[in-house]
Design an enzyme around this catalytic site. Sequence first.
Site, PDB file in Angstrom:
ATOM      1  N   CYS A  86      73.291  68.264  25.342  1.00  0.00           N
ATOM      2  CA  CYS A  86      72.010  68.971  25.192  1.00  0.00           C
ATOM      3  C   CYS A  86      72.107  70.460  25.505  1.00  0.00           C
ATOM      4  O   CYS A  86      71.198  71.226  25.189  1.00  0.00           O
ATOM      5  CB  CYS A  86      70.960  68.310  26.059  1.00  0.00           C
ATOM      6  N   HIS A 115      65.244  72.942  26.572  1.00  0.00           N
ATOM      7  CA  HIS A 115      65.715  71.726  25.901  1.00  0.00           C
ATOM      8  C   HIS A 115      64.632  70.658  26.028  1.00  0.00           C
ATOM      9  O   HIS A 115      63.973  70.556  27.064  1.00  0.00           O
ATOM     10  CB  HIS A 115      67.028  71.253  26.537  1.00  0.00           C
ATOM     11  N   ASN A 163      64.128  63.861  21.432  1.00  0.00           N
ATOM     12  CA  ASN A 163      65.290  64.622  21.902  1.00  0.00           C
ATOM     13  C   ASN A 163      66.337  64.664  20.785  1.00  0.00           C
ATOM     14  O   ASN A 163      66.986  63.657  20.505  1.00  0.00           O
ATOM     15  CB  ASN A 163      65.845  63.951  23.164  1.00  0.00           C
TER      16      ASN A 163
HETATM   17  O1  UT7 Z   1      68.807  65.143  27.270  1.00  0.00           O
HETATM   18  C1  UT7 Z   1      69.837  64.871  28.157  1.00  0.00           C
HETATM   19  C2  UT7 Z   1      69.375  64.742  29.548  1.00  0.00           C
HETATM   20  N1  UT7 Z   1      68.488  63.614  29.680  1.00  0.00           N
HETATM   21  C3  UT7 Z   1      67.371  63.725  30.367  1.00  0.00           C
HETATM   22  O2  UT7 Z   1      67.077  64.782  30.852  1.00  0.00           O
HETATM   23  C4  UT7 Z   1      66.551  62.464  30.544  1.00  0.00           C
HETATM   24  C5  UT7 Z   1      66.183  62.282  31.996  1.00  0.00           C
HETATM   25  N2  UT7 Z   1      65.456  61.063  32.272  1.00  0.00           N
HETATM   26  C6  UT7 Z   1      64.202  60.802  31.792  1.00  0.00           C
HETATM   27  O3  UT7 Z   1      63.681  61.554  30.999  1.00  0.00           O
HETATM   28  C7  UT7 Z   1      63.471  59.598  32.337  1.00  0.00           C
HETATM   29  O4  UT7 Z   1      64.181  59.057  33.418  1.00  0.00           O
HETATM   30  C8  UT7 Z   1      63.214  58.479  31.286  1.00  0.00           C
HETATM   31  C9  UT7 Z   1      62.162  58.945  30.271  1.00  0.00           C
HETATM   32  C10 UT7 Z   1      64.500  58.125  30.579  1.00  0.00           C
HETATM   33  C11 UT7 Z   1      62.635  57.237  31.984  1.00  0.00           C
HETATM   34  O5  UT7 Z   1      61.465  57.595  32.700  1.00  0.00           O
HETATM   35  P1  UT7 Z   1      61.295  57.212  34.236  1.00  0.00           P
HETATM   36  O6  UT7 Z   1      59.947  57.636  34.632  1.00  0.00           O
HETATM   37  O7  UT7 Z   1      62.459  57.795  34.986  1.00  0.00           O
HETATM   38  O8  UT7 Z   1      61.366  55.658  34.171  1.00  0.00           O
HETATM   39  P2  UT7 Z   1      62.358  54.692  34.957  1.00  0.00           P
HETATM   40  O9  UT7 Z   1      63.694  54.708  34.321  1.00  0.00           O
HETATM   41  O10 UT7 Z   1      62.251  54.969  36.415  1.00  0.00           O
HETATM   42  O11 UT7 Z   1      61.658  53.325  34.673  1.00  0.00           O
HETATM   43  C12 UT7 Z   1      60.365  53.006  35.202  1.00  0.00           C
HETATM   44  C13 UT7 Z   1      59.968  51.641  34.675  1.00  0.00           C
HETATM   45  C14 UT7 Z   1      61.075  50.608  34.825  1.00  0.00           C
HETATM   46  O12 UT7 Z   1      60.473  49.377  35.125  1.00  0.00           O
HETATM   47  P3  UT7 Z   1      60.475  48.815  36.647  1.00  0.00           P
HETATM   48  O13 UT7 Z   1      61.914  48.743  37.018  1.00  0.00           O
HETATM   49  O14 UT7 Z   1      59.721  49.849  37.430  1.00  0.00           O
HETATM   50  O15 UT7 Z   1      59.791  47.498  36.494  1.00  0.00           O
HETATM   51  C15 UT7 Z   1      61.678  50.549  33.451  1.00  0.00           C
HETATM   52  O16 UT7 Z   1      62.270  49.304  33.183  1.00  0.00           O
HETATM   53  O17 UT7 Z   1      59.691  51.739  33.276  1.00  0.00           O
HETATM   54  C16 UT7 Z   1      60.469  50.767  32.583  1.00  0.00           C
HETATM   55  N3  UT7 Z   1      60.807  51.284  31.260  1.00  0.00           N
HETATM   56  C17 UT7 Z   1      59.977  51.188  30.216  1.00  0.00           C
HETATM   57  N4  UT7 Z   1      58.749  50.650  30.080  1.00  0.00           N
HETATM   58  C18 UT7 Z   1      58.173  50.723  28.881  1.00  0.00           C
HETATM   59  C19 UT7 Z   1      61.926  51.932  30.865  1.00  0.00           C
HETATM   60  N5  UT7 Z   1      61.849  52.242  29.563  1.00  0.00           N
HETATM   61  C20 UT7 Z   1      60.645  51.789  29.128  1.00  0.00           C
HETATM   62  C21 UT7 Z   1      59.993  51.817  27.889  1.00  0.00           C
HETATM   63  N6  UT7 Z   1      58.755  51.286  27.803  1.00  0.00           N
HETATM   64  N7  UT7 Z   1      60.546  52.376  26.788  1.00  0.00           N
END
Ligand code: UT7
Length: 333
Positions: free
Chosen positions: A116, A257, A287
Amino acid sequence: MQSNKINAAITAVGMYVPEKVLDNHYFEKIVETNDEWIKARTGIKERRIIENGATSDLAFRAAEDLFKTTTVKPEEIDLIIVATVTPDMFFPSTACLVQSKIGADKAWGFDISAACSGFLFGLDAAARFVESGVYKKVLLIGADKMSAITDYTDRNTCILFGDGASAVLIEPADDKTTGYIDSILRIDGSGKDALNMKAGGSLNPATYETIDKKWHYIYQDGKAVFKVAVKGMADVSVEIMEKNNLKSEEIAYLVPHQANLRIIDATAERMGISKDKVMINIDRYGNTTAATIPLCLTEYYRAGKIKKGDKLILAAFGAGYTWGASYLIWSID
Ligand code: UT7
């Protein structure tokens, strides 16, 4: 005394996004997710997907779009740099494939693998080549076909990515008060376990086992990357402002980004920049990795929202880890 230093500047822009749109509701049918979660956690509403073609086709179309707007011809290009993590193949480089597609008969070139941050790293390299006086016309393209390495059964990653490309031309600036001014760029390989595509390289050549383990797709520990991305992007953005004595009110736009709207908001807040001065396209394209920043620049320029003399801070964070911020003064009327 007039300085002889050459200032490098973006002198033309172009872009391409595929026609096919996948909105959030599409993902409700293939994984357990919903539109509200995706919008609230990422800021994404839809993304584009190429149906036929590879990264070099996205890049070619972006270059073709750029050449419609400038008197510079492909055969005048000295150097082609393609920033991508989804090259058509290991070798030849995507730059080679783009060279023959556009007919840049006198060019040499190479790819940059910085995920990225690829466009920022490429911009710095392109600008330094031009500043050296050796090269006068550099075509830099950020292009990624993320759909090629996305696991559409993994809800953690499949909702995030889209395909797209955008090209910029870097030349000596006519007006030395504009152009590429400064950058702070960083890499840290300890991030390799949090965001990667494990197989296909020399560490894990393709086997039935690597395919069974889905190692040819993006793996991301979202939570871990989120934390370092917020800090990394905001830190370098503030640092480049301080280094150049820039006050937030002097900055026309932050061009971040587009990985997550929450990371973007946190960076803008640390810089003291209001939301109306932050370029956004994540809602429409998701993204697109190396393409997000030049797509923002192209669209905002074409919409008449950036003018010559505007001070811009570009910032990115990505796999590696790679991250950085650049300061430029817009050069196109
Ligand atoms: O571009 C390169 C660099 N990348 C980035 O900068 C990305 C950085 N990370 C992020 O943007 C975020 O971490 C994500 C958007 C990928 C995820 O968001 P989050 O708020 O960090 O969610 P999480 O991974 O902590 O997950 C929270 C909950 C989990 O459920 P439990 O364990 O709390 O029951 C996940 O399983 O949300 C769940 N979850 C979803 N729910 C509905 C994960 N993906 C989804 C989904 N729909 N698509």
